[in-house]
Design a protein around this motif. Structure first.
Motif, PDB file in Angstrom:
ATOM      1  N   GLU A 116       0.826  -1.212   0.000  1.00 45.60           N
ATOM      2  CA  GLU A 116       0.000   0.000   0.000  1.00 45.60           C
ATOM      3  C   GLU A 116       0.854   1.253   0.000  1.00 45.60           C
ATOM      4  OE1 GLU A 116      -3.125   0.498  -0.437  1.00 45.60           O
ATOM      5  OE2 GLU A 116      -3.783  -1.592  -0.453  1.00 45.60           O
ATOM      6  N   LYS A 117       1.972   1.212   0.728  1.00 46.04           N
ATOM      7  CA  LYS A 117       2.856   2.385   0.756  1.00 46.04           C
ATOM      8  C   LYS A 117       3.486   2.619  -0.614  1.00 46.04           C
ATOM      9  CE  LYS A 117       4.927   3.705   4.465  1.00 46.04           C
ATOM     10  NZ  LYS A 117       5.814   3.915   5.644  1.00 46.04           N
ATOM     11  N   LEU A 118       3.893   1.549  -1.266  1.00 46.31           N
ATOM     12  CA  LEU A 118       4.463   1.661  -2.614  1.00 46.31           C
ATOM     13  C   LEU A 118       3.409   2.112  -3.619  1.00 46.31           C
ATOM     14  CD1 LEU A 118       6.691  -1.529  -2.609  1.00 46.31           C
ATOM     15  CD2 LEU A 118       7.516   0.821  -2.875  1.00 46.31           C
ATOM     16  N   PHE A 119       2.183   1.616  -3.465  1.00 48.82           N
ATOM     17  CA  PHE A 119       1.097   2.033  -4.356  1.00 48.82           C
ATOM     18  C   PHE A 119       0.828   3.531  -4.206  1.00 48.82           C
ATOM     19  CE2 PHE A 119      -3.364   3.092  -4.998  1.00 48.82           C
ATOM     20  CZ  PHE A 119      -3.550   2.681  -6.309  1.00 48.82           C
ATOM     21  N   ALA A 120       0.716   4.002  -2.971  1.00 46.73           N
ATOM     22  CA  ALA A 120       0.416   5.420  -2.721  1.00 46.73           C
ATOM     23  C   ALA A 120       1.538   6.316  -3.237  1.00 46.73           C
ATOM     24  CB  ALA A 120       0.187   5.651  -1.231  1.00 46.73           C
ATOM     25  N   ALA A 121       2.795   5.901  -2.997  1.00 45.04           N
ATOM     26  CA  ALA A 121       3.935   6.695  -3.476  1.00 45.04           C
ATOM     27  C   ALA A 121       3.984   6.699  -5.000  1.00 45.04           C
ATOM     28  CB  ALA A 121       5.231   6.142  -2.904  1.00 45.04           C
ATOM     29  N   SER A 122       3.632   5.571  -5.609  1.00 43.04           N
ATOM     30  CA  SER A 122       3.606   5.497  -7.074  1.00 43.04           C
ATOM     31  C   SER A 122       2.527   6.407  -7.643  1.00 43.04           C
ATOM     32  CB  SER A 122       3.362   4.051  -7.521  1.00 43.04           C
ATOM     33  OG  SER A 122       4.428   3.224  -7.139  1.00 43.04           O
ATOM     34  N   ALA A 123       1.362   6.435  -6.993  1.00 44.29           N
ATOM     35  CA  ALA A 123       0.273   7.299  -7.461  1.00 44.29           C
ATOM     36  C   ALA A 123       0.702   8.759  -7.439  1.00 44.29           C
ATOM     37  CB  ALA A 123      -0.964   7.083  -6.592  1.00 44.29           C
ATOM     38  N   ARG A 124       1.399   9.149  -6.390  1.00 42.61           N
ATOM     39  CA  ARG A 124       1.880  10.531  -6.308  1.00 42.61           C
ATOM     40  C   ARG A 124       2.941  10.795  -7.373  1.00 42.61           C
ATOM     41  NH1 ARG A 124       2.071   9.076  -0.826  1.00 42.61           N
ATOM     42  NH2 ARG A 124       4.355   9.087  -0.846  1.00 42.61           N
ATOM     43  N   ALA A 125       3.839   9.837  -7.561  1.00 42.92           N
ATOM     44  CA  ALA A 125       4.898  10.002  -8.564  1.00 42.92           C
ATOM     45  C   ALA A 125       4.312  10.124  -9.967  1.00 42.92           C
ATOM     46  CB  ALA A 125       5.867   8.821  -8.497  1.00 42.92           C
ATOM     47  N   LEU A 126       3.332   9.276 -10.277  1.00 40.80           N
ATOM     48  CA  LEU A 126       2.742   9.282 -11.614  1.00 40.80           C
ATOM     49  C   LEU A 126       1.853  10.495 -11.864  1.00 40.80           C
ATOM     50  CD1 LEU A 126       1.877   5.488 -11.809  1.00 40.80           C
ATOM     51  CD2 LEU A 126       3.675   6.670 -13.091  1.00 40.80           C
ATOM     52  N   ALA A 154       5.147  11.019 -21.951  1.00 37.72           N
ATOM     53  CA  ALA A 154       4.368  11.262 -23.170  1.00 37.72           C
ATOM     54  C   ALA A 154       5.287  11.539 -24.353  1.00 37.72           C
ATOM     55  CB  ALA A 154       3.406  12.418 -22.963  1.00 37.72           C
ATOM     56  N   SER A 155       6.394  12.237 -24.110  1.00 40.73           N
ATOM     57  CA  SER A 155       7.337  12.543 -25.194  1.00 40.73           C
ATOM     58  C   SER A 155       8.014  11.291 -25.723  1.00 40.73           C
ATOM     59  CB  SER A 155       8.401  13.535 -24.712  1.00 40.73           C
ATOM     60  OG  SER A 155       9.308  12.921 -23.803  1.00 40.73           O
ATOM     61  N   ARG A 156       7.930  10.216 -24.957  1.00 39.86           N
ATOM     62  CA  ARG A 156       8.497   8.933 -25.371  1.00 39.86           C
ATOM     63  C   ARG A 156       7.412   7.939 -25.782  1.00 39.86           C
ATOM     64  NH1 ARG A 156      11.700  11.581 -22.060  1.00 39.86           N
ATOM     65  NH2 ARG A 156      13.957  11.238 -22.016  1.00 39.86           N
ATOM     66  N   GLY A 157       6.196   8.450 -25.983  1.00 39.04           N
ATOM     67  CA  GLY A 157       5.110   7.610 -26.461  1.00 39.04           C
ATOM     68  C   GLY A 157       4.438   6.779 -25.392  1.00 39.04           C
ATOM     69  N   GLU A 158       4.656   7.091 -24.122  1.00 38.94           N
ATOM     70  CA  GLU A 158       4.065   6.347 -23.019  1.00 38.94           C
ATOM     71  C   GLU A 158       3.028   7.208 -22.306  1.00 38.94           C
ATOM     72  OE1 GLU A 158       4.448   3.262 -22.085  1.00 38.94           O
ATOM     73  OE2 GLU A 158       6.156   2.652 -23.309  1.00 38.94           O
ATOM     74  N   GLU A 159       1.822   6.679 -22.169  1.00 43.28           N
ATOM     75  CA  GLU A 159       0.754   7.392 -21.474  1.00 43.28           C
ATOM     76  C   GLU A 159       0.650   6.865 -20.042  1.00 43.28           C
ATOM     77  OE1 GLU A 159      -3.988   8.485 -22.082  1.00 43.28           O
ATOM     78  OE2 GLU A 159      -2.979   7.103 -23.446  1.00 43.28           O
ATOM     79  N   VAL A 160       0.747   7.770 -19.080  1.00 49.26           N
ATOM     80  CA  VAL A 160       0.619   7.368 -17.674  1.00 49.26           C
ATOM     81  C   VAL A 160      -0.761   6.757 -17.452  1.00 49.26           C
ATOM     82  CG1 VAL A 160       0.450   8.251 -15.312  1.00 49.26           C
ATOM     83  CG2 VAL A 160       2.300   9.026 -16.806  1.00 49.26           C
ATOM     84  N   SER A 161      -0.790   5.585 -16.803  1.00 46.65           N
ATOM     85  CA  SER A 161      -2.042   4.852 -16.658  1.00 46.65           C
ATOM     86  C   SER A 161      -2.076   4.105 -15.321  1.00 46.65           C
ATOM     87  CB  SER A 161      -2.212   3.868 -17.821  1.00 46.65           C
ATOM     88  OG  SER A 161      -3.433   3.195 -17.739  1.00 46.65           O
ATOM     89  N   PRO A 162      -2.080   4.828 -14.196  1.00 47.12           N
ATOM     90  CA  PRO A 162      -2.035   4.166 -12.898  1.00 47.12           C
ATOM     91  C   PRO A 162      -3.310   3.394 -12.581  1.00 47.12           C
ATOM     92  CG  PRO A 162      -2.441   6.510 -12.617  1.00 47.12           C
ATOM     93  CD  PRO A 162      -2.154   6.293 -14.074  1.00 47.12           C
ATOM     94  N   SER A 163      -3.169   2.355 -11.796  1.00 49.14           N
ATOM     95  CA  SER A 163      -4.317   1.559 -11.375  1.00 49.14           C
ATOM     96  C   SER A 163      -5.066   2.256 -10.250  1.00 49.14           C
ATOM     97  CB  SER A 163      -3.855   0.179 -10.903  1.00 49.14           C
ATOM     98  OG  SER A 163      -3.156  -0.484 -11.923  1.00 49.14           O
ATOM     99  N   VAL A 164      -6.302   1.848 -10.043  1.00 49.56           N
ATOM    100  CA  VAL A 164      -7.131   2.394  -8.964  1.00 49.56           C
ATOM    101  C   VAL A 164      -6.664   1.863  -7.615  1.00 49.56           C
ATOM    102  CG1 VAL A 164      -9.484   2.465  -8.021  1.00 49.56           C
ATOM    103  CG2 VAL A 164      -9.108   2.703 -10.484  1.00 49.56           C
ATOM    104  N   SER A 165      -6.191   0.622  -7.604  1.00 47.68           N
ATOM    105  CA  SER A 165      -5.752  -0.032  -6.372  1.00 47.68           C
ATOM    106  C   SER A 165      -4.907  -1.239  -6.749  1.00 47.68           C
ATOM    107  CB  SER A 165      -6.957  -0.485  -5.545  1.00 47.68           C
ATOM    108  OG  SER A 165      -7.647  -1.520  -6.229  1.00 47.68           O
ATOM    109  N   PRO A 166      -4.138  -1.784  -5.806  1.00 42.72           N
ATOM    110  CA  PRO A 166      -3.422  -3.030  -6.103  1.00 42.72           C
ATOM    111  C   PRO A 166      -4.361  -4.169  -6.500  1.00 42.72           C
ATOM    112  CG  PRO A 166      -2.475  -1.996  -4.169  1.00 42.72           C
ATOM    113  CD  PRO A 166      -3.728  -1.218  -4.508  1.00 42.72           C
TER     114      PRO A 166
END
Length: 323
Positions: free
Chosen positions: A265-275, A285-297
């Protein structure tokens, strides 16, 4: 009434509190993110950009560890055997959740050996051709493939990964015979096309876009059903006449199974903030990647399992085997 010694009570309380305290203290040292590809490709780009943002959120260094080879199974095996403490993570694709088991009969891990945390990015692949191959469109590629069955080579970033499966799906839906040539990563795969060693490739945008920008490779189409917001100038393969073609890649974050839920959960929350960081989103996006975080683990786990099943079925139907 049974009397318990105070020392015993203290030890019991400490044992119960241990996992909670460990999660509260996490992270207290650098985190390692393992990927199954060499530097320069799509996975490496995502890992390094995301890792830098995650480091800022967690206050600890995040180190990317490239372990290419055997279609990413060397890297996956490393993570499956790592301590389940949150300090060894894995960025992987759908092949981890199903395709690996179909393609490699001797691997020693299962999809259940990994704890899904979150999806990071999603993007279509780019179909691109060598400048010297005389292929300037999907129609020309199809014409050549039909005129010379089995003689056109397409490169991929490894056996069993999405860039390989994209070619299998292309051959099936277009009813053509093409020859697969695997490389140890997206960068060498794209370089093979630029050098003319392979006539075309299905590649992550980050791997092949630099070759397109320098005119060594010609971008033809995206593999998604709809045009991509991060690659808006490319038609889809369906538009180009291959009806029903729809393959998109994604990268997700996994930990070894049995990693404590509080750390997940801590890694998920930190990832959500990072993304959510605008600078990270713009760089990806400049490298053709669209950020697409999950709702939850839990949501990511269900998604990864569905995707893994699809990849396993495609791999099985192709008849591809490595051992």
């Amino acid at each position: 009434m049974i009397k318990r010694h105070p020392t015993l009570l203290f030890l019991m309380a400490s044992a119960l509190a241990g996992p909670v305290l460990a999660a509260d203290a996490f992270p207290s040292k650098p985190i390692r993110i393992v990927i199954g590809f060499p530097a320069g490709g799509g996975a490496d780009n995502v890992a390094r950009l995301y890792g830098d943002a995650l480091s800022k959120e967690l206050g600890q260094p995040v180190i990317v560890d490239n372990k290419p080879g055997a279609g990413t199974t060397i890297a996956a095996d490393t993570v499956a055997k790592a301590p389940a403490d949150g300090y060894t993570l894995y960025i992987a694709t759908a092949s981890l959740m199903g395709g690996d088991k179909v393609l490699y009969k001797t691997i020693r891990y299962e999809p259940t050996d990994f704890a899904p945390i979150t999806r990071l990015t999603a993007s279509p692949l780019l179909l691109a051709a060598s400048k010297g191959a005389g292929i300037g469109s999907v129609a020309e590629l199809l014409a050549k493939a039909r005129q010379h069955p089995g003689e056109l080579n397409y490169s991929s970033s490894g056996n069993g990964v999405i860039t390989h499966l994209a070619g299998l799906q292309f051959a099936r839906l277009a009813d053509v015979r093409i020859t697969h040539v695997p490389y140890k990563g997206g960068a060498p795969s794209a370089q093979a096309v630029a050098a003319g060693d392979a006539q075309f490739t299905f590649a992550t945008p980050a791997s092949v876009q630099p070759m397109i920008d320098t005119g060594k490779v010609i971008g033809l189409a995206v593999t998604s059903a709809k045009r991509s917001p991060v690659l808006p100038n490319y038609p889809t393969l369906a538009e180009a006449g291959i009806k029903g073609y729809d393959i998109s890649g994604w990268y997700g974050l996994f930990a070894p199974a049995q990693t404590p839920p509080a750390i997940i959960e801590k890694l998920f929350a930190a990832s959500a903030r990072a993304l959510a960081r605008p600078d990270l989103r713009a760089k990806l996006a400049s490298r053709g990647e669209e950020v697409s975080p999950s709702v939850s683990p839990a949501e990511f786990k269900a998604f990864a399992q569905r995707e893994g099943k699809t990849v396993a079925e495609l791999t099985l139907s192709s008849g591809a085997r490595i051992d």
